[in-house]
Design an enzyme around this catalytic site. Structure first.
Site, PDB file in Angstrom:
ATOM      1  N   SER A 113       1.215  -0.931   0.048  1.00 10.55           N
ATOM      2  CA  SER A 113       0.464   0.110   0.250  1.00 10.55           C
ATOM      3  C   SER A 113       0.655   1.234   0.207  1.00 10.55           C
ATOM      4  O   SER A 113       0.655   2.387  -0.795  1.00 10.55           O
ATOM      5  CB  SER A 113      -0.486  -0.219   0.841  1.00 10.55           C
TER       6      SER A 113
ATOM      7  N   PHE B 192       2.063   2.096  -3.340  1.00 11.24           N
ATOM      8  CA  PHE B 192       1.655   2.805  -4.440  1.00 11.24           C
ATOM      9  C   PHE B 192       0.837   4.014  -4.207  1.00 11.24           C
ATOM     10  O   PHE B 192       0.863   4.903  -5.108  1.00 11.24           O
ATOM     11  CB  PHE B 192       0.269   1.494  -4.588  1.00 11.24           C
ATOM     12  N   HIS B 193       0.693   4.638  -3.179  1.00 13.12           N
ATOM     13  CA  HIS B 193       0.064   5.796  -1.997  1.00 13.12           C
ATOM     14  C   HIS B 193       1.784   6.445  -3.364  1.00 13.12           C
ATOM     15  O   HIS B 193       1.485   7.648  -3.228  1.00 13.12           O
ATOM     16  CB  HIS B 193       0.743   5.932  -0.592  1.00 13.12           C
ATOM     17  N   GLU B 194       2.977   6.507  -2.596  1.00 10.25           N
ATOM     18  CA  GLU B 194       3.673   7.204  -3.224  1.00 10.25           C
ATOM     19  C   GLU B 194       3.958   7.197  -4.397  1.00 10.25           C
ATOM     20  O   GLU B 194       4.541   8.979  -5.250  1.00 10.25           O
ATOM     21  CB  GLU B 194       5.398   6.622  -2.547  1.00 10.25           C
TER      22      GLU B 194
ATOM     23  N   ILE C  11       1.433   9.554  -5.875  1.00 14.48           N
ATOM     24  CA  ILE C  11       1.878  11.165  -5.502  1.00 14.48           C
ATOM     25  C   ILE C  11       2.908  11.805  -5.870  1.00 14.48           C
ATOM     26  O   ILE C  11       3.176  12.187  -5.838  1.00 14.48           O
ATOM     27  CB  ILE C  11       1.039  11.225  -4.017  1.00 14.48           C
TER      28      ILE C  11
END
Length: 476
Positions: A397, A400-402, A405
């Site tokens: 998670s 994929f957030h990194e 963004i």
């Protein structure tokens, strides 16, 4: 005290005394008339009983009762009126703030930060988005080849690894090569991430279906109940439906609704447009002026950073709630309605979460189901402990957030990655505090503090200043 209700004159005794029993209906009266008299007699008796309670000698206090707002009774009461009051006050206060903001600063909408003429003509990003379906057909081709036993299991696994890796690396390279607007890059990375998650589920599920089919042929799974519809092989129609459906978990068949409510879809689309405009207004009119007048939270004065974080907490919370409502409630339900997709549990009541762990389990059900199905339980089945499985889930998670963004912002400071990984100690901390206080209200307040007061405003400040610094260096 209000005056007691009076009895009809034809039902009262001449001497004014109360009649406690009703007269029986004559035996010779018709059945219908008897029923009417009986119901009328019951009504009169109820009125007479009510009159008895207004006598001065009637007891006013009969049992032990708590006040509605006491700690023992507060959660047994309906708070609909207080909720309506809060909504009215919220609208009044924010309307005043909006008018005051417009009078002080004017309309601050600027499109360059989100869209620009250069972004609309950014053909590499557009072409990258349009060519993503190529990877879907490649995955279907690999599944067809292994289904016909033209390639081995090891080869199809290698092909799926190449396909899923390419579907993420390809957009990253395109975005980094093109100096596009932030929102354009974010949309492309968001679509690429969804495609990656769906392709992983597609490959993993079909692999498991092949294993089950071989077990059924050998008679190993006799006695177990299996739906034949969910162990069918891959087809083009099933793949296209899966890629369009509001789910990340592939299965050959899904629960379906009977028809499409066209009027309902139009109403939801209008709501989606309204709330999207509201999000843009809040960002441009409130969040941007606040962060413009702030310093980097890790470089400036500590008290000034706290003041900016607290000032940002309310508008960022509004934006996040609007985003959640637009995407998870409106948009996903619109897709589900158009595709007759039956399972519409896209979220649970995460706002009642008592710990950070409960929040992550309930707020995004499509991703939660994907992680449970394709990461957590496979790790458990391979002998890893629950703690390691949770760590790997948060790691995926965080990556994929990194990507979603950092890549559109062209900044790799790992703030999003650190923020997601920081959830792991928060899971244990909030669980400890919940067990210590043993109070659902305390746990829910702790969750909201970490979620809206501390986490989101800090992320906004960190990324905004890094983006602005990068743009300033590029324009020199």
């Amino acid at each position: 005290m209000a005056p007691p209700p009076s009895l009809p004159s034809d039902r009262a005794d001449p001497d004014g005394s109360l009649r406690l029993r009703s007269r029986a209906a004559p035996d010779s009266a018709p059945a219908a008339a008897g029923d009417r008299r009986e119901s009328g007699a019951v009504a009169v008796e109820q009125q007479q009983q009510e009159l008895l309670w207004y006598r001065a000698s009637a007891p006013a206090h009969l049992r032990v009762r708590e006040s509605p707002l006491s700690s023992d009774a507060i959660f047994r009461q309906s708070h609909a009126g207080l909720l309506n009051l809060c909504i009215v006050v919220l609208i009044a206060v924010n309307s005043r703030l909006i008018i005051e903001n417009l009078m002080k600063y004017g309309l601050l909408i600027r499109s360059g930060f989100w869209f620009s003429a250069r972004s609309l003509g950014d053909w590499p990003l557009l072409m990258c988005c349009l060519t993503l379906p190529i990877f879907l057909f490649a995955a279907l081709t690999a599944e067809k080849l292994v289904q016909r036993e033209l390639i081995s299991e090891h080869v199809v696994i290698l092909l799926h690894i190449i396909i899923t890796t390419s579907v993420i690396v390809y957009p990253v390279v395109v975005i980094l090569k093109c100096d596009s607007a932030v929102l354009s890059g974010f949309v492309l990375m968001f679509l690429a991430s969804i495609t990656w998650l769906k392709l992983v589920s597609y490959a993993h599920t079909n692999y498991d279906i092949r294993i089950l089919s071989k077990s059924i042929e050998k008679g190993v799974t006799q006695g177990t109940s299996m739906d034949p519809e969910n162990i069918k092989g891959p087809t083009f129609k099933r793949l296209v439906y899966f890629m369009l459906a509001p789910t990340l978990c592939y299965q050959p068949s899904y629960p379906q609704t009977a028809y499409i409510r066209k009027g309902w879809v139009i109403r939801q689309l209008i709501k989606c447009l309204v709330f999207t405009g509201l999000m843009g207004f809040i960002i441009e009119q409130y969040i941007n002026p606040i962060v413009k007048n702030s310093k980097h939270p890790l470089k400036g004065n500590f008290l000034n950073a706290i003041e900016r974080v607290l000032k940002l907490s309310v508008p960022t919370l509004y934006v996040w709630l609007c985003m959640f409502y637009c995407f998870f409630h409106l948009w996903l339900n619109i897709l589900a309605e158009l595709l007759c997709f039956g399972d519409r549990e896209f979220y649970k009541d995460w706002w009642n979460a008592k710990t950070v762990e409960e929040y992550w389990r309930m707020w995004n059900m499509p991703v939660h189901k994907w992680i449970i199905r394709h990461i957590y339980f496979p790790c458990i089945r391979h002998g890893l402990s629950k703690g390691v499985a949770i760590l790997i889930s948060f790691l995926v998670s965080a990556v994929f957030h990194e990507l979603c963004i950092a890549v559109p912002c062209h900044i790799f400071k790992f703030w999003a990655f650190i923020g997601i990984m920081f959830q792991i100690p928060l899971v244990f901390l909030t669980k400890y505090l919940q067990n210590k206080f043993n109070n659902a209200m305390v746990g829910n307040m702790i969750f909201w503090f970490f979620f809206s007061i501390l986490g989101q405003p800090m992320c906004v400040l960190l990324y905004y200043h890094d983006v602005m610094n990068r743009q300033a260096q590029t324009n020199r």
